[in-house]
Write a protein that holds these residues in place. Structure first.
Motif, short mmCIF file in Angstrom:
data_model
loop_
_atom_site.label_atom_id
_atom_site.label_comp_id
_atom_site.label_asym_id
_atom_site.label_seq_id
_atom_site.Cartn_x
_atom_site.Cartn_y
_atom_site.Cartn_z
N GLY A 293 0.82 -1.20 0.00
CA GLY A 293 0.00 0.00 0.00
C GLY A 293 0.86 1.25 0.00
N ALA A 294 0.23 2.38 0.19
CA ALA A 294 0.94 3.66 0.20
C ALA A 294 1.81 3.75 1.46
N PRO A 295 2.99 4.34 1.33
CA PRO A 295 3.85 4.47 2.52
C PRO A 295 3.25 5.45 3.52
N THR A 296 3.67 5.30 4.77
CA THR A 296 3.22 6.20 5.83
C THR A 296 3.70 7.62 5.55
N ARG A 297 4.94 7.72 5.07
CA ARG A 297 5.52 9.04 4.74
C ARG A 297 6.58 8.86 3.67
N ARG A 298 6.88 9.95 2.96
CA ARG A 298 7.87 9.95 1.88
C ARG A 298 8.79 11.14 2.05
N GLU A 299 10.00 10.98 1.51
CA GLU A 299 10.98 12.05 1.55
C GLU A 299 11.76 12.04 0.24
N GLN A 300 12.08 13.21 -0.29
CA GLN A 300 12.91 13.30 -1.49
C GLN A 300 14.27 13.83 -1.08
N LEU A 301 15.33 13.06 -1.29
CA LEU A 301 16.69 13.45 -0.95
C LEU A 301 17.52 13.43 -2.23
N GLY A 302 17.58 14.56 -2.92
CA GLY A 302 18.27 14.61 -4.21
C GLY A 302 17.54 13.73 -5.21
N ASP A 303 18.28 12.78 -5.80
CA ASP A 303 17.68 11.85 -6.76
C ASP A 303 17.06 10.63 -6.09
N THR A 304 17.14 10.56 -4.78
CA THR A 304 16.64 9.40 -4.03
C THR A 304 15.30 9.71 -3.39
N GLN A 305 14.34 8.82 -3.61
CA GLN A 305 13.05 8.94 -2.92
C GLN A 305 13.01 7.88 -1.83
N VAL A 306 12.66 8.30 -0.60
CA VAL A 306 12.64 7.40 0.55
C VAL A 306 11.22 7.21 1.00
N VAL B 189 5.94 -2.67 20.40
CA VAL B 189 6.75 -2.69 19.19
C VAL B 189 6.51 -1.38 18.45
N GLN B 190 7.60 -0.73 18.04
CA GLN B 190 7.51 0.49 17.25
C GLN B 190 8.67 0.45 16.26
N GLU B 191 8.35 0.29 14.98
CA GLU B 191 9.40 0.13 13.99
C GLU B 191 9.04 0.78 12.67
N SER B 192 10.06 1.00 11.84
CA SER B 192 9.88 1.52 10.50
C SER B 192 10.64 0.64 9.52
N THR B 193 10.00 0.35 8.40
CA THR B 193 10.68 -0.31 7.28
C THR B 193 10.89 0.78 6.24
N VAL B 194 12.12 0.88 5.75
CA VAL B 194 12.49 1.97 4.86
C VAL B 194 12.94 1.41 3.51
N PHE B 195 12.43 2.02 2.45
CA PHE B 195 12.83 1.68 1.08
C PHE B 195 13.36 2.94 0.42
N GLU B 196 14.54 2.85 -0.20
CA GLU B 196 15.12 3.98 -0.94
C GLU B 196 15.16 3.61 -2.41
N PHE B 197 14.62 4.51 -3.25
CA PHE B 197 14.54 4.29 -4.68
C PHE B 197 15.39 5.32 -5.43
N GLY B 198 16.05 4.87 -6.49
CA GLY B 198 16.78 5.78 -7.36
C GLY B 198 15.83 6.49 -8.29
N LYS B 199 16.37 7.40 -9.13
CA LYS B 199 15.49 8.15 -10.02
C LYS B 199 14.86 7.27 -11.09
N ASP B 200 15.41 6.05 -11.29
CA ASP B 200 14.81 5.10 -12.23
C ASP B 200 13.62 4.34 -11.61
N GLY B 201 13.35 4.59 -10.31
CA GLY B 201 12.22 3.95 -9.63
C GLY B 201 12.54 2.56 -9.08
N LYS B 202 13.80 2.13 -9.19
CA LYS B 202 14.18 0.81 -8.68
C LYS B 202 14.76 0.92 -7.27
N LEU B 203 14.54 -0.12 -6.50
CA LEU B 203 14.97 -0.16 -5.11
C LEU B 203 16.49 -0.18 -5.01
N LYS B 204 17.04 0.77 -4.23
CA LYS B 204 18.49 0.84 -3.99
C LYS B 204 18.86 0.28 -2.63
#
Length: 121
Positions: free
Chosen positions: A60-73, A88-103
């Protein structure tokens, strides 16, 4: 001795009312918020191959998003306030390059200060 129909109905229905709980009821489960992503689910996601669309479709949609240069988190926050044991309190983080693929993918404790006294911060 004569028992009224109402009293008889209450006496007969009481054991059923006490023994049948809704399927979703769990008096010891506590409260959960956010999106829980298990370690097994995270391990199945391939860095360099997974795309934003695939992650969104899976969780689903992420809880929050951040743009760091060419990286979307993308952050998927999850909290479980338990009646017994440690919360329990945790975050799972995905960082994507400008091509939209997981880095990068990672999982860890969410930020300590929530403003919620029930979560310990």
């Amino acid at each position: 001795m004569r028992i009224s129909a109402l009293a008889l109905a209450v006496v007969l229905a009481a054991p059923l009312a006490l023994s049948v709980a809704p399927a979703h009821a769990n008096p010891f489960g506590g409260a959960k918020t956010g999106t829980e992503i298990t370690q097994k689910q995270l391990d199945a996601i391939e860095v360099g191959k997974a795309t934003q669309d695939q992650i969104r479709e899976a969780f689903g949609a992420p809880t929050r998003r951040e743009q760091l240069g060419d990286t979307q988190v993308w952050y998927y926050d999850f909290a479980h306030i338990k009646h017994f044991g440690k919360n329990v309190q945790e975050s799972t983080v995905f960082e994507f390059g400008k091509d939209g693929k997981l880095k990068v993918k990672s999982k860890g404790a969410a930020p300590a200060k929530t403003g919620n006294p029930f979560m310990g911060g």
